[in-house]
Design a protein around this motif. Structure first.
Motif, PDB file in Angstrom:
ATOM      1  N   SER A  58      67.703  46.380  31.270  1.00  0.00           N
ATOM      2  CA  SER A  58      66.870  45.210  30.993  1.00  0.00           C
ATOM      3  C   SER A  58      65.415  45.615  31.184  1.00  0.00           C
ATOM      4  O   SER A  58      65.029  46.054  32.266  1.00  0.00           O
ATOM      5  CB  SER A  58      67.223  44.055  31.937  1.00  0.00           C
ATOM      6  OG  SER A  58      66.439  42.925  31.638  1.00  0.00           O
ATOM      7  N   SER A  59      64.620  45.493  30.139  1.00  0.00           N
ATOM      8  CA  SER A  59      63.214  45.895  30.229  1.00  0.00           C
ATOM      9  C   SER A  59      62.300  44.675  30.222  1.00  0.00           C
ATOM     10  O   SER A  59      62.585  43.677  29.568  1.00  0.00           O
ATOM     11  CB  SER A  59      62.847  46.857  29.104  1.00  0.00           C
ATOM     12  OG  SER A  59      63.138  46.286  27.854  1.00  0.00           O
ATOM     13  N   GLY A  60      61.212  44.771  30.982  1.00  0.00           N
ATOM     14  CA  GLY A  60      60.213  43.709  31.024  1.00  0.00           C
ATOM     15  C   GLY A  60      60.477  42.646  32.056  1.00  0.00           C
ATOM     16  O   GLY A  60      59.559  42.089  32.639  1.00  0.00           O
ATOM     17  N   ALA A  61      61.718  42.327  32.308  1.00  0.00           N
ATOM     18  CA  ALA A  61      62.124  41.329  33.305  1.00  0.00           C
ATOM     19  C   ALA A  61      63.618  41.508  33.542  1.00  0.00           C
ATOM     20  O   ALA A  61      64.298  42.189  32.775  1.00  0.00           O
ATOM     21  CB  ALA A  61      61.831  39.909  32.819  1.00  0.00           C
ATOM     22  N   GLY A  62      64.121  40.890  34.580  1.00  0.00           N
ATOM     23  CA  GLY A  62      65.541  40.951  34.861  1.00  0.00           C
ATOM     24  C   GLY A  62      66.315  40.019  33.939  1.00  0.00           C
ATOM     25  O   GLY A  62      65.744  39.162  33.259  1.00  0.00           O
ATOM     26  N   ALA A  63      67.630  40.193  33.910  1.00  0.00           N
ATOM     27  CA  ALA A  63      68.488  39.342  33.086  1.00  0.00           C
ATOM     28  C   ALA A  63      69.888  39.332  33.673  1.00  0.00           C
ATOM     29  O   ALA A  63      70.295  40.257  34.382  1.00  0.00           O
ATOM     30  CB  ALA A  63      68.526  39.842  31.648  1.00  0.00           C
TER      31      ALA A  63
END
Length: 148
Positions: A58-63
């Motif tokens: 997950s890039s940019g933020a968690g998911a």
């Protein structure tokens, strides 16, 4: 403002190598795939080997994603997997897995995934990687109407 200020471009690759001491080996690599939208997955032929695992990032933020697996007997299991920001998660898939499907249930990170398959042979370990493909959830239909 520059034209690309609003876009995040992910350029990534993963390389995996497998070899036994003094024997030939194999390697696999996978470039960055499309982020998972509504649903992504892949299917496999009904074989008990090779061993398979699902890798998620997950890039940019968690998911948080929902991972649905169809095993060799057709049984369906679903589990929730959290993927931290700019991190990976590994999900071991059952022997004989028929298909795996992933969709995001929470978070705003761009989630990508691939399945890594490994097989031990007398010549040494073999490895393969396949990205999860987006699944089409809509289709265009054409009405057929009989003429009088």
């Amino acid at each position: 403002s520059k034209p690309f200020d609003r876009f995040t471009i992910v350029v990534a690759a993963a390389v995996s190598t497998r070899h036994a001491s003094g024997r030939p080996g194999d390697f696999a690599w996978s470039g960055s795939s499309e982020p998972i939208g509504a649903l992504a997955g892949t299917a496999f032929p009904p074989t008990p080997v090779p061993a398979r695992s699902l890798g998620l990032v997950s890039s940019g933020a968690g998911a948080t994603v929902s991972v649905t697996v169809v095993d060799g007997k057709g049984a369906v299991t679903t589990r929730s997997v959290e993927v931290a920001q700019d991190a990976t998660a590994d999900v071991r898939l059952p022997s004989g897995v028929r298909s795996v499907w992933v969709h995001r249930t929470a978070g705003s990170g761009q989630v990508r995934g691939a399945v890594l398959s490994t097989l031990s042979t007398r010549s040494g370990p073999m490895v393969s990687a396949v990205d999860l493909s987006p699944a089409a959830l809509t289709a265009t239909s054409t009405a057929v109407v009989p003429l009088p």
